[in-house]
Design an enzyme around this catalytic site. Structure first.
Site: not given
Length: 333
Positions: A56, A219
């Site tokens: 991320h 995700h």
């Protein structure tokens, strides 16, 4: 799979090694996969710790430094750090003023940070306050969560609470900043392609060429629905309408508007999207007082973006404008 890596198993550690080389002002513990601000622990200051699965970036390691986090813990790609990592980070940043954990609402993160806080208190007496972010309006529950997912508000919370801690506010007041930000922020995302986890070697989900996923998670979790690919103007509406339906952003002191890239969408498109978002907000009577545009909370090489709105008051605006000096966010220094 085309990626600039050596071996999938080594991606996280080798990325952290590169981060340390690029930013010698940080301290990077490769064994425990923790990034520290160079002067931690800062005497008398409440410490901020966050972390989560890698993939991320720049969240969370890119937000370590003056005015934001004191430490960030890197799990494997899309996988929570383990309690031992969190305990190690908590011990090493505490100056006696206590530690705030900022935790995205994913089941593994919540459980592991909760366990770590208990261990830290029992073994060292460190007072830890954990605050969970859960700003994603796309779905109530997902593959990874019980309740809403923690997404874009996390970036804003780390900046605002970091400024509060830097200003010398006590533990509960710093934690309250995170709570206020989470309570007054909402987010929604769209994916045009799936990201590819290095260890898997293939896209996380199949998304046909002419479709997009509305409400996707960071995700690769599915969102609300798949719809035909549409112009940016229409996409802005698909993202903003659920946010505006969920919370009244009109009146008051305005909002911070955050258009975030998920990894593979260039700035030319993100600024175009921000223009559409800003136009819709003006039409809806929502006043933007601050903005942030760029890839700050990514999902590997996913193409797409998310929109986050945060209702602010004078105090939050002052905290937003306060100096920050991290690899991923910097102004006023």
């Amino acid at each position: 799979m085309k990626k600039l890596i050596n071996a999938p198993a080594d991606v996280v550690v080798e990325s952290l090694r590169g981060l340390a080389a690029a930013h010698p002002g940080l301290r990077v513990d490769l064994e425990h996969r923790i990034i520290y601000r160079a002067d931690a622990p800062v005497p008398g200051k409440v410490a901020l710790v966050s972390g989560g699965g890698s993939g991320h970036e720049p969240l969370h390691g890119g937000f370590v430094g003056r005015g934001m986090l004191d430490a960030a813990i890197a799990g494997e790609v899309f996988t929570s750090p383990v309690p031992g990592q969190v305990v190690e980070a908590t011990r090493n940043v505490d100056s006696g003023a206590g530690v705030v954990h900022i935790v995205k609402n994913y089941t593994g993160d919540v459980l592991n940070f909760e366990m770590a806080a208990e261990i830290a208190l029992e073994e060292t007496g460190i007072e830890v306050v954990a605050v969970i972010t859960d700003d994603d309006v796309a779905v109530q529950d997902s593959l990874y969560t019980a309740g809403r997912r923690g997404v874009g508000v996390t970036v804003l919370a780390e900046k605002l609470a970091g400024a509060a801690a830097e200003a010398g506010r006590p533990l509960q007041q710093v934690a309250d900043v995170v709570r206020r930000v989470n309570a007054n922020g909402r987010s929604m995302g769209v994916a045009l392609t799936s990201g590819t986890v290095p260890a898997a070697g293939r896209p996380t989900f199949d998304l046909p060429e002419g479709e997009m996923e509305i409400g996707v998670g960071i995700h690769g979790e599915p969102g609300r629905r798949r719809v035909p690919l549409a112009p940016a103007r229409q996409v802005a509406g698909l993202l903003l309408d659920p946010i505006l339906d969920d919370l009244d952003f009109t009146g008051g002191d305005g909002v911070i508007a955050f258009v975030n890239g998920l990894g593979a969408t260039p700035l030319i498109e993100l600024y175009l999207m921000y223009g559409e978002v800003a136009a819709r907000l003006e039409k809806a009577g929502v006043r933007v007082v601050r903005s942030l545009v760029g890839p700050y909370l990514t999902s590997l090489d996913t193409a797409g973006c998310s929109v986050t709105l945060l209702k602010v008051d004078d105090d939050l605006v002052r905290l937003w404008d306060a100096p920050v000096n991290t690899p991923g966010l910097r102004w006023g220094v």
